[in-house]
Design a protein around this motif. Structure first.
Motif, PDB file in Angstrom:
ATOM      1  N   UNK A  57       0.836  -1.198   0.000  1.00  0.00           N
ATOM      2  CA  UNK A  57       0.000   0.000   0.000  1.00  0.00           C
ATOM      3  C   UNK A  57       0.880   1.260   0.000  1.00  0.00           C
ATOM      4  N   UNK A  58       0.695   2.066  -1.051  1.00  0.00           N
ATOM      5  CA  UNK A  58       1.440   3.315  -1.169  1.00  0.00           C
ATOM      6  C   UNK A  58       2.904   3.127  -1.538  1.00  0.00           C
ATOM      7  N   UNK A  59       3.299   1.928  -1.882  1.00  0.00           N
ATOM      8  CA  UNK A  59       4.703   1.632  -2.167  1.00  0.00           C
ATOM      9  C   UNK A  59       5.145   2.040  -3.556  1.00  0.00           C
ATOM     10  N   UNK A  60       6.417   1.834  -3.823  1.00  0.00           N
ATOM     11  CA  UNK A  60       7.015   2.182  -5.111  1.00  0.00           C
ATOM     12  C   UNK A  60       7.537   0.912  -5.773  1.00  0.00           C
ATOM     13  N   UNK A  61       6.796   0.450  -6.776  1.00  0.00           N
ATOM     14  CA  UNK A  61       7.195  -0.726  -7.539  1.00  0.00           C
ATOM     15  C   UNK A  61       7.395  -0.331  -9.003  1.00  0.00           C
ATOM     16  N   UNK A  62       7.843   0.885  -9.222  1.00  0.00           N
ATOM     17  CA  UNK A  62       8.054   1.377 -10.585  1.00  0.00           C
ATOM     18  C   UNK A  62       9.059   0.494 -11.313  1.00  0.00           C
ATOM     19  N   UNK A  63       8.692   0.123 -12.553  1.00  0.00           N
ATOM     20  CA  UNK A  63       9.555  -0.633 -13.471  1.00  0.00           C
ATOM     21  C   UNK A  63       9.969  -2.006 -12.934  1.00  0.00           C
ATOM     22  N   UNK A  64       9.236  -2.547 -11.990  1.00  0.00           N
ATOM     23  CA  UNK A  64       9.555  -3.888 -11.484  1.00  0.00           C
ATOM     24  C   UNK A  64       8.971  -4.945 -12.415  1.00  0.00           C
ATOM     25  N   UNK A  65       9.657  -6.055 -12.549  1.00  0.00           N
ATOM     26  CA  UNK A  65       9.173  -7.187 -13.333  1.00  0.00           C
ATOM     27  C   UNK A  65       8.576  -8.194 -12.355  1.00  0.00           C
ATOM     28  N   UNK A  66       7.255  -8.325 -12.408  1.00  0.00           N
ATOM     29  CA  UNK A  66       6.548  -9.247 -11.523  1.00  0.00           C
ATOM     30  C   UNK A  66       6.018 -10.424 -12.350  1.00  0.00           C
ATOM     31  N   UNK A  67       6.835 -10.908 -13.249  1.00  0.00           N
ATOM     32  CA  UNK A  67       6.459 -12.008 -14.134  1.00  0.00           C
ATOM     33  C   UNK A  67       6.284 -13.293 -13.336  1.00  0.00           C
ATOM     34  N   UNK A  68       5.189 -13.980 -13.589  1.00  0.00           N
ATOM     35  CA  UNK A  68       4.925 -15.254 -12.931  1.00  0.00           C
ATOM     36  C   UNK A  68       4.621 -15.144 -11.452  1.00  0.00           C
ATOM     37  N   UNK A  69       4.342 -13.947 -10.974  1.00  0.00           N
ATOM     38  CA  UNK A  69       4.122 -13.743  -9.538  1.00  0.00           C
ATOM     39  C   UNK A  69       2.783 -14.306  -9.086  1.00  0.00           C
ATOM     40  N   UNK A  70       2.767 -14.834  -7.886  1.00  0.00           N
ATOM     41  CA  UNK A  70       1.530 -15.194  -7.205  1.00  0.00           C
ATOM     42  C   UNK A  70       1.192 -13.999  -6.327  1.00  0.00           C
ATOM     43  N   UNK A  71       0.085 -13.314  -6.645  1.00  0.00           N
ATOM     44  CA  UNK A  71      -0.235 -12.038  -5.998  1.00  0.00           C
ATOM     45  C   UNK A  71      -1.557 -12.047  -5.255  1.00  0.00           C
ATOM     46  N   UNK A  72      -2.211 -13.169  -5.151  1.00  0.00           N
ATOM     47  CA  UNK A  72      -3.550 -13.239  -4.572  1.00  0.00           C
ATOM     48  C   UNK A  72      -3.614 -12.619  -3.182  1.00  0.00           C
ATOM     49  N   UNK A  73      -4.726 -11.919  -2.957  1.00  0.00           N
ATOM     50  CA  UNK A  73      -5.037 -11.334  -1.649  1.00  0.00           C
ATOM     51  C   UNK A  73      -3.997 -10.313  -1.178  1.00  0.00           C
ATOM     52  N   UNK A  74      -3.233  -9.748  -2.099  1.00  0.00           N
ATOM     53  CA  UNK A  74      -2.238  -8.728  -1.741  1.00  0.00           C
ATOM     54  C   UNK A  74      -2.850  -7.338  -1.881  1.00  0.00           C
ATOM     55  N   UNK A  75      -2.250  -6.374  -1.212  1.00  0.00           N
ATOM     56  CA  UNK A  75      -2.718  -4.986  -1.258  1.00  0.00           C
ATOM     57  C   UNK A  75      -1.693  -4.136  -1.995  1.00  0.00           C
ATOM     58  N   UNK A  76      -2.072  -3.705  -3.204  1.00  0.00           N
ATOM     59  CA  UNK A  76      -1.251  -2.815  -4.014  1.00  0.00           C
ATOM     60  C   UNK A  76      -1.946  -1.463  -4.157  1.00  0.00           C
ATOM     61  N   UNK A  77      -2.860  -1.143  -3.264  1.00  0.00           N
ATOM     62  CA  UNK A  77      -3.592   0.116  -3.381  1.00  0.00           C
ATOM     63  C   UNK A  77      -2.630   1.295  -3.239  1.00  0.00           C
ATOM     64  N   UNK A  78      -2.895   2.321  -4.055  1.00  0.00           N
ATOM     65  CA  UNK A  78      -2.093   3.556  -4.060  1.00  0.00           C
ATOM     66  C   UNK A  78      -0.621   3.317  -4.389  1.00  0.00           C
ATOM     67  N   UNK A  79      -0.304   2.199  -5.000  1.00  0.00           N
ATOM     68  CA  UNK A  79       1.083   1.851  -5.313  1.00  0.00           C
ATOM     69  C   UNK A  79       1.507   2.435  -6.654  1.00  0.00           C
TER      70      UNK A  79
END
Length: 172
Positions: A57-79
């Motif tokens: 939440x509110x983090x900085x993941x600019x230009x990250x490669x999240x290929x093949x990621x398991x992301x279920x139930x995660x919070x990326x709000x305001x990211x």
């Protein structure tokens, strides 16, 4: 002589889809800030990128490669996720409200059941992605490149209204 033909219909194989247990590595969520470092966007990696139930939440993941990621139930709000590469990711029930995915590559991601209220997809590339039961209220798709079939599926989403429908290319 009459010949008879007997067709036996084989039952359709239905395997239950199960994910591996959540990685017990205490630093697994921190790997999201690093992404897939092998340098490929085809989901090949040295270790599974398990971001399930993590909060960015509110983090900085600019230009990250999240290929093949398991992301279920995660919070990326305001990211901040501008120029991020999400390909072949499993992202059920993710909160991406007000996240900025501008100039990102969203390819073959399953966002089933996610919340994307106000998410920015400005100038993003969206192909082969599932948006079933996703809340797209106020999402921005300005100048996004969206595959024809993806646009059809997005246009069927009842939460895609107003300018968002126009930006996706919906005809009605």
């Amino acid at each position: 002589a009459a010949a008879s033909l007997s067709l036996m219909v084989a039952p359709i194989a239905s395997a239950e889809f199960r994910l591996p247990p959540i990685d017990r590595d205490p630093n697994r969520c921190e790997r999201g800030y690093i992404g897939n470092t092998i340098g490929q966007a085809n989901a090949v990696s040295d270790k599974l990128l398990d971001l399930r139930q993590c909060s960015y939440k509110g983090g900085d993941l600019k230009a990250k490669v999240l290929a093949g990621a398991l992301m279920s139930d995660a919070d990326f709000s305001d990211t901040q996720m501008q120029e991020a590469v999400l390909t072949k990711a499993y992202a059920h029930n993710v909160n991406l409200s007000n996240a900025d995915l501008s100039n990102g590559v969203i390819d073959r991601v399953d966002f089933t059941g996610s919340v994307m209220r106000g998410t920015k997809f400005v100038n993003a590339i969206i192909t082969g992605t599932t948006f079933d039961d996703v809340d797209l209220t106020g999402a921005i798709f300005e100048d996004a490149v969206i595959g024809k079939e993806d646009a059809k599926r997005l246009c069927a989403n009842p939460t895609l209204v107003g300018d968002s429908r126009y930006e996706v290319g919906c005809r009605n």
